[in-house]
Design a protein around this motif. Structure first.
Motif, PDB file in Angstrom:
ATOM      1  N   VAL A 200       0.788  -1.343   0.255  1.00  0.00           N
ATOM      2  CA  VAL A 200      -0.551  -0.050  -0.223  1.00  0.00           C
ATOM      3  C   VAL A 200       0.952   1.026   0.159  1.00  0.00           C
ATOM      4  O   VAL A 200       1.845   1.204   0.931  1.00  0.00           O
ATOM      5  N   HIS A 263      -8.017  -9.021   0.967  1.00  0.00           N
ATOM      6  CA  HIS A 263      -6.708  -7.631   0.789  1.00  0.00           C
ATOM      7  C   HIS A 263      -6.865  -6.470   0.611  1.00  0.00           C
ATOM      8  O   HIS A 263      -6.693  -5.534   1.291  1.00  0.00           O
ATOM      9  N   GLN A 267      -6.364  -3.043   2.980  1.00  0.00           N
ATOM     10  CA  GLN A 267      -5.533  -1.936   2.691  1.00  0.00           C
ATOM     11  C   GLN A 267      -6.654  -0.902   2.921  1.00  0.00           C
ATOM     12  O   GLN A 267      -6.381   0.488   3.414  1.00  0.00           O
TER      13      GLN A 267
END
Length: 282
Positions: A200, A263, A267
């Motif tokens: 990220v 995911h 994030q």
């Protein structure tokens, strides 16, 4: 073979044997009924081809799995063989229908050469997409389950068809990417082997930039309490780029699985923490 496929295969074998026997048992009847004989020949052609394709598919997949039993494989070969078998079955269905209607397939194809060329031109994009799809299936560059970025699209591959890559993007939408785009655009495979790592990135103005160690201490509670993270792999914060007006950072973490949903959740939490951190700096 799965149970449903095995039953289907057995049914086709029984029908093929019964139909073959009927040619001998009811020879006189078939000679009197040309239309029924053509239908029987057409059905016999389809069943014979279908059985042989199924046997070939089973043997090839079995040999492939046995050969790679102790290796990490991408699995595209099996997908490619399955798609080729499907195309083969469709082709013989068309041939069988021609025979059932009393049309000689060889003569028909010869007489339709010009038309076939016109069709090939009209459906050129689909044909090249299909060829590209087969190349993708028999390659090991990526496979179903990989996370990719191609052009402006990115997400997880959920299927590879003869026309498209089906990618589940960050909004959980199914995006159909033409197979041709794989060979004409830059493609990034974000999945390395079976890694669940995600990265990220975010930016901070130069006048509000902080040391990496401070960011690691700030994010530490989030990572320690997040059940979706692989705590054995740890996490890291790095400086990705340094420009005149901003500093670009990247956070690297490993999740417990490659699930697209997990995911996205991880994030989202990281970016939310970044917003809170920026709020404290202002």
């Amino acid at each position: 073979m799965t149970k449903s496929i095995s039953i289907s295969f057995i049914v086709r074998i029984i029908l093929l044997v019964a139909l073959t026997a009927s040619f001998v048992q009811f020879e006189a009847f078939y000679k009197q009924k040309d239309s029924i004989l053509n239908i029987a020949y057409g059905l016999n052609t389809f069943l014979t081809a279908s059985v042989l394709i199924s046997i070939g598919h089973f043997i090839l997949v079995k040999l492939y799995n046995s050969r790679n039993e102790h290796q990490v494989v991408r699995g595209n070969f099996v997908l490619g063989i399955t798609r080729v078998a499907t195309v083969g079955n469709v082709f013989f269905i068309i041939v069988s229908v021609m025979i059932a209607l009393g049309i000689n397939p060889k003569d028909f194809i010869t007489s339709m050469t010009i038309v076939a060329m016109a069709i090939a031109v009209i459906f050129r994009e689909y044909i090249t997409n299909m060829i590209s799809g087969l190349i993708i299936m028999f390659s090991d560059q990526f496979s179903v389950g990989d996370r990719i970025k191609i052009g402006e699209y990115q997400g997880k591959i959920v299927d590879i068809t003869l026309a498209n890559l089906v990618v589940r993007d960050e909004d959980d939408d199914a995006v159909m990417i033409p197979n041709n785009l794989v060979f004409t655009a830059t493609l990034v495979n974000k999945t390395s082997q079976k890694s669940n790592k995600i990265v990220v990135k975010f930016e901070l103005p130069v006048d509000h930039a902080v040391a990496v160690e401070e960011l690691e201490q700030y994010f530490k509670p989030l990572f320690q309490n997040n059940p979706n993270l692989d705590h054995g792999q740890g996490f890291s914060v790095k400086i990705a780029d340094l420009a005149k007006d901003f500093v670009k950072y990247k956070v690297e973490v490993s999740t417990i699985s490659s699930s697209n949903r997990i995911h996205q959740q991880v994030q989202s939490k990281i970016l939310n923490e970044v917003l809170q951190f920026k709020g404290r700096l202002n």
